[in-house]
Motif scaffolding. Sequence first.
Motif, PDB file in Angstrom:
ATOM      1  N   VAL A 107       0.846  -1.199   0.000  1.00 31.96           N
ATOM      2  CA  VAL A 107       0.000   0.000   0.000  1.00 31.96           C
ATOM      3  C   VAL A 107       0.883   1.251   0.000  1.00 31.96           C
ATOM      4  N   PRO A 108       0.508   2.298  -0.774  1.00 30.93           N
ATOM      5  CA  PRO A 108      -0.705   2.403  -1.589  1.00 30.93           C
ATOM      6  C   PRO A 108      -0.573   1.636  -2.904  1.00 30.93           C
ATOM      7  N   SER A 109      -1.663   1.002  -3.302  1.00 29.57           N
ATOM      8  CA  SER A 109      -1.689   0.234  -4.538  1.00 29.57           C
ATOM      9  C   SER A 109      -2.788   0.791  -5.436  1.00 29.57           C
ATOM     10  N   TYR A 110      -2.600   0.690  -6.715  1.00 27.84           N
ATOM     11  CA  TYR A 110      -3.638   1.144  -7.644  1.00 27.84           C
ATOM     12  C   TYR A 110      -4.596   0.008  -7.994  1.00 27.84           C
ATOM     13  N   LEU A 111      -4.372  -1.169  -7.386  1.00 27.52           N
ATOM     14  CA  LEU A 111      -5.190  -2.344  -7.682  1.00 27.52           C
ATOM     15  C   LEU A 111      -5.573  -3.066  -6.390  1.00 27.52           C
ATOM     16  N   ASP A 130      -8.603  -4.522  -0.588  1.00 25.77           N
ATOM     17  CA  ASP A 130      -8.754  -3.450  -1.568  1.00 25.77           C
ATOM     18  C   ASP A 130      -7.425  -2.720  -1.722  1.00 25.77           C
ATOM     19  N   GLU A 131      -7.399  -1.697  -2.549  1.00 24.21           N
ATOM     20  CA  GLU A 131      -6.137  -1.009  -2.845  1.00 24.21           C
ATOM     21  C   GLU A 131      -5.566  -0.257  -1.652  1.00 24.21           C
ATOM     22  N   HIS A 132      -6.381  -0.100  -0.600  1.00 20.93           N
ATOM     23  CA  HIS A 132      -5.909   0.580   0.612  1.00 20.93           C
ATOM     24  C   HIS A 132      -5.447  -0.406   1.685  1.00 20.93           C
ATOM     25  N   ASP A 153     -11.317  -8.679 -11.658  1.00 17.43           N
ATOM     26  CA  ASP A 153     -10.715  -7.414 -12.077  1.00 17.43           C
ATOM     27  C   ASP A 153      -9.197  -7.519 -11.981  1.00 17.43           C
ATOM     28  N   GLU A 154      -8.501  -6.548 -12.550  1.00 14.86           N
ATOM     29  CA  GLU A 154      -7.048  -6.509 -12.429  1.00 14.86           C
ATOM     30  C   GLU A 154      -6.664  -6.521 -10.951  1.00 14.86           C
ATOM     31  N   THR A 155      -5.706  -7.373 -10.603  1.00 11.04           N
ATOM     32  CA  THR A 155      -5.362  -7.589  -9.196  1.00 11.04           C
ATOM     33  C   THR A 155      -3.853  -7.732  -9.042  1.00 11.04           C
ATOM     34  N   HIS A 178      -1.367  -9.125 -12.105  1.00 14.68           N
ATOM     35  CA  HIS A 178      -0.214  -8.239 -11.947  1.00 14.68           C
ATOM     36  C   HIS A 178       0.597  -8.735 -10.757  1.00 14.68           C
TER      37      HIS A 178
END
Length: 232
Positions: A107-111, A130-132, A153-155, A178
Amino acid sequence: MRSVQVLALDTSTSCLSVALLRDGLTACEINLTVKAGHAGMLLSVIDEVLNKSGTPRTAIDLIAVGTGPGSFTGLRIGIATAKGLAESLGCRLVGVPTLDTLAHGAVPSYLPIIPVVDAKKGEVFCCRYDEHGSRFSGYMNLRPEEVVSLVKDETLFMGSGCELYRDVFIKGLGKLYHEAAMHLWNPRASVLAGIALGMAPETYPADVLPIYARESDAMLLLERIGKGKAKK
């Protein structure tokens, strides 16, 4: 005001990680790959971290330990050591799930995030975030193909399961898969300590217990023996 000092350790994987956080900053961290088990190295690594950070044991305010899921033996060693230190020093103790530590390290992640840790027997320990870094599933023990079926979804994936089952993930997910950089694949005690430091004392569990996510081989063997006797 006196500094808040957190000693953190994780022995849930083949990586032994120990860190000392002082006022939220990493004073010292040691990460080692362990091949012969954690028992013979853990206390000496703890002493090395304390010595390098200039921290006497009596100055520790909080001990944080990784609770898995992961290696059954590693978890028992780490948690028993943390409990013994906390009791002898009279300081607080908190457990942090290993998969939470892995996710927070990215984190932080965009996915969205799925850590996958080798669980042996062709399976992985995993969880969804989640991304957080907020968890939105339970801690699971699944075959790689079952993990694939969860992803829509993209992960972002990380952990030892990536190396073992990369082909399965890529075949099943294609561009949805990813992979995080390899330095994020192992739980780091500095991240674990940061999570513990952010927890309110009233949320600390009364007892720190391992998260196994499945029964040990010994328990499974006993169950099979019991079923065999019942049939006779």
